[in-house]
Design a protein around this motif. Sequence first.
Motif: not given
Length: 407
Positions: A387-403
């Motif tokens: 769960k922790t790893y999956a939540a991280w890849t989801s958040a990193k995707t959002l981070e890329y889209l925003l940045l």
Amino acid sequence: MFKNLKQIIMPLAGLLRELEFGKYLKGEDFENYLLKNKLIKIWSDNKLHSIAQIGKSQSDISLIIFMNVLNEYLNKDVYTIEQKQILTNNINFLIIKFFEFYIKKENLKKNYSELITELENLSNEGLIYQDTIKDIKNLIDKKEYKEIIVTMESQNIENFQEQFDYAIITALEEDEMEKVLPLIQKEGEIKDSEHLIEFGYVKGMPNKRVVYASQHSTGIIDAGILSAELLLRFRPKYLIMVGVLGGEPKETKIGDVIVATKVFTIDKGKYSDLGFQREGNYSSIQSIELKKIARSKLDIENYINGNDPTRSSKIQVHFGPIATVNQVIDIKGYFEKEITPIERKAIALEMESFAVVRACELVNRGTKPLIIKSVMDNTQGKTDNAKTYAAWTSAKTLEYLLLNDII
């Protein structure tokens, strides 16, 4: 000095709107300036009719009159060198003064890069001096901001609606919202809600303002309630759900990112002597932003994999329909038996997304929903280890889209 005065009226008007000086400028301050510079006749000639002033504040009236005065200048066909110089001096003086009015009242940190770019463009036309840009940059650099805890009673809700482009929602505080929080510089929280609703901006990008909250409990009901509250209060440009889900066993692996193109439920239908007859309950997600994300697929994958060199199995980004169910699924063959017959292209299942998308359709169609979740299991042999790893890849995707200004 500058090429064509009529060509610069729109960018200059846009610049003044960016400064929002009409909200703070006092009529008498502006009138004193006009008197001092012997422009009172133009001021008087452009006074609004009394009927037109009904319902307008003095600052709004001052803004309208100033634009009329500006139009008077810019629509002259012939300028001597001296007149052009006077006009340029006046505009530079006003820009600085109006920005001083604006920034003294401003409490929330903003990104002024677009403003500076607009000033630089006007400088290339010969209208704005480099010293003016320097003075405004100094005002920005010297401005100190304090963290503000804001209640809805003390702020006009319309101000909030204007401030936030992004509303981020997660089903869980632990893991899911925890992975989002490092992306955001918190500025305050809303005090009159049953949810913990906080607001701020993307770190390093003050112009990307965010309101965010997690559900009290997982599931479609809590997702719908929280989504509706965020939509009604803030009317954001995007309502984004990130977090974890179960992936289609044959097509996905742990950590893979799923971007929804459609969401649907499988529980709606009718029981009769013939058994349970399902009824389709679908909501499509169609937007320009979804296409932009698809075009950035490889870049997103490289960004996530580059930030996690410890994994030999590289994550992938998938696009497709997501099923929303009311139960946690841990049954071998469930996906093939219950999901695929309803939607053969289904790529994942979870418990909230349909409510998020449907809330946008019913509460505020102006808000675009985005569902970006990552695979924590394949709906069989279920554990919470990933769960922790999956939540991280989801958040990193959002981070890329925003940045990278994808959204």
